[in-house]
Design a protein around this motif. Structure first.
Motif, short mmCIF file in Angstrom:
data_model
loop_
_atom_site.label_atom_id
_atom_site.label_comp_id
_atom_site.label_asym_id
_atom_site.label_seq_id
_atom_site.Cartn_x
_atom_site.Cartn_y
_atom_site.Cartn_z
N GLU A 90 2.20 -96.09 29.76
CA GLU A 90 1.45 -95.27 30.72
C GLU A 90 0.68 -94.22 29.92
O GLU A 90 1.21 -93.17 29.57
CB GLU A 90 2.41 -94.65 31.74
N ASP A 91 -0.55 -94.53 29.64
CA ASP A 91 -1.42 -93.76 28.76
C ASP A 91 -1.67 -92.35 29.31
O ASP A 91 -2.23 -92.20 30.39
CB ASP A 91 -2.74 -94.52 28.60
N PRO A 92 -1.26 -91.31 28.55
CA PRO A 92 -1.49 -89.94 29.02
C PRO A 92 -2.96 -89.54 28.99
O PRO A 92 -3.33 -88.50 29.54
CB PRO A 92 -0.67 -89.09 28.04
N GLY A 93 -3.80 -90.36 28.38
CA GLY A 93 -5.24 -90.10 28.37
C GLY A 93 -6.00 -90.83 29.45
O GLY A 93 -7.23 -90.70 29.56
N LYS A 222 -6.42 -98.95 18.68
CA LYS A 222 -7.68 -98.69 19.35
C LYS A 222 -7.58 -97.44 20.21
O LYS A 222 -8.59 -96.96 20.73
CB LYS A 222 -8.07 -99.89 20.21
N THR A 223 -6.36 -96.94 20.35
CA THR A 223 -6.07 -95.72 21.10
C THR A 223 -5.16 -94.85 20.26
O THR A 223 -4.27 -95.37 19.58
CB THR A 223 -5.38 -96.05 22.44
N ASP A 224 -5.37 -93.55 20.32
CA ASP A 224 -4.52 -92.62 19.58
C ASP A 224 -3.26 -92.35 20.38
O ASP A 224 -3.31 -91.79 21.48
CB ASP A 224 -5.27 -91.31 19.33
N GLY A 225 -2.12 -92.75 19.84
CA GLY A 225 -0.85 -92.54 20.53
C GLY A 225 -0.15 -91.27 20.15
O GLY A 225 1.02 -91.07 20.53
N GLY A 226 -0.81 -90.40 19.41
CA GLY A 226 -0.15 -89.16 19.03
C GLY A 226 1.04 -89.45 18.14
O GLY A 226 0.93 -90.08 17.10
#
Length: 277
Positions: A90-93, A222-226
């Protein structure tokens, strides 16, 4: 010292998952894999540790103490086998179009309603029946409702209305459990989208698929997961894919589990009586 179980199917996943797919191989319907984090009737707040290598299942820690969920009358611990669907995020962005809130940065949660009490860390196949859209401190936190495909009554459950008909009161109890479970810790009640109504099987499957797409973007960088640790053994296009030797070294270095030795605090059995103001 936290209560830790070795990686099983976890977030990426690794370990003993049946190939680790979110969806069961060869199935095109609503059957998915589930990682059991919390067996029914237990209180320990176990969860996939997404920031640890290979994402083991660990007990949450709050203010230096192991976290246990309070018993809010009339319930004792969790009222389902509770866990997560691997290879979801569940992407926080990402702001959800249905709730208007971003994701909670975890795999999607799932409540298994069958008769068997599962074991912590167990990987089971479940039939998805519906979904509840909880809003937890301003974040979207989907709760999938499902039943173990090996349950003796699984054939009778094909959509959320079957739960309402065959287990009267269970869905209402589920809403109330999620609404109130943080209140004994001094937190406000949780709220829900769709006027606290459950959406059906097809809606749930669409949400699961979208969270799988977000996970795929995460492990393919492809997405920054922190701070999320995406180390894995199974994802071919992932720059985080590791060798079996590297994964084994991580597992071998984990502290021993203390499931049989840990003493559960006596106040875990306290019963909280709560009424809406």
């Amino acid at each position: 010292m936290t209560f830790i179980l070795p990686p099983q199917a976890a977030f990426n996943p690794a370990g003993r998952s049946p190939r680790g797919e979110t969806h069961v191989p060869g199935d095109t319907g609503n059957v998915f894999h589930m990682v059991v984090e919390v067996p029914r009737w237990t209180n320990a707040k176990m969860e996939i540790a997404t920031k640890d290598p290979l994402n083991p299942i660990k007990q949450d820690v709050k203010k230096g103490k192991l976290r246990y969920i309070a018993n809010v009358f009339p319930h004792k611990g969790y009222i389902w086998n509770y866990g997560a669907i691997p290879q979801t995020w569940e992407d926080p962005g990402h702001k959800d179009q249905h709730t208007g809130c971003c994701g909670d940065n975890d795999p999607i949660d799932i409540c298994e309603i069958g008769s068997k009490i599962c074991s912590r860390g167990e990987v089971i196949k479940v039939k998805v029946l519906g979904i509840l859209a909880m809003i937890d401190e301003g974040e979207t936190d989907w709760k999938v409702i499902a039943i173990n495909v090996d349950d003796p009554d699984a054939a009778s459950y094909n959509n959320i209305d079957d739960v309402r008909k065959l287990k009267p009161g269970y869905l209402e109890a589920t809403v109330e459990w999620f609404r109130k479970y943080k209140v004994p810790d001094g937190k406000p009640e949780n709220s829900f989208a769709f006027n606290s109504e459950f959406k059906d099987k097809d809606f749930a499957v669409d949400i699961i698929k979208s969270t799988h797409d977000h996970w795929k973007a995460l492990v393919e960088k492809k997405t920054d997961g922190g701070g999320i640790n995406c180390m894995n053994l199974t994802v071919e296009n992932s720059p985080f894919k590791c060798s079996v030797e590297s994964a084994k070294a991580v597992v071998d270095n984990l502290p021993p589990t203390c499931e049989s030795a840990c003493v559960i605090p006596t106040d875990v059995d306290k019963w909280f009586y709560y009424q809406n103001n």
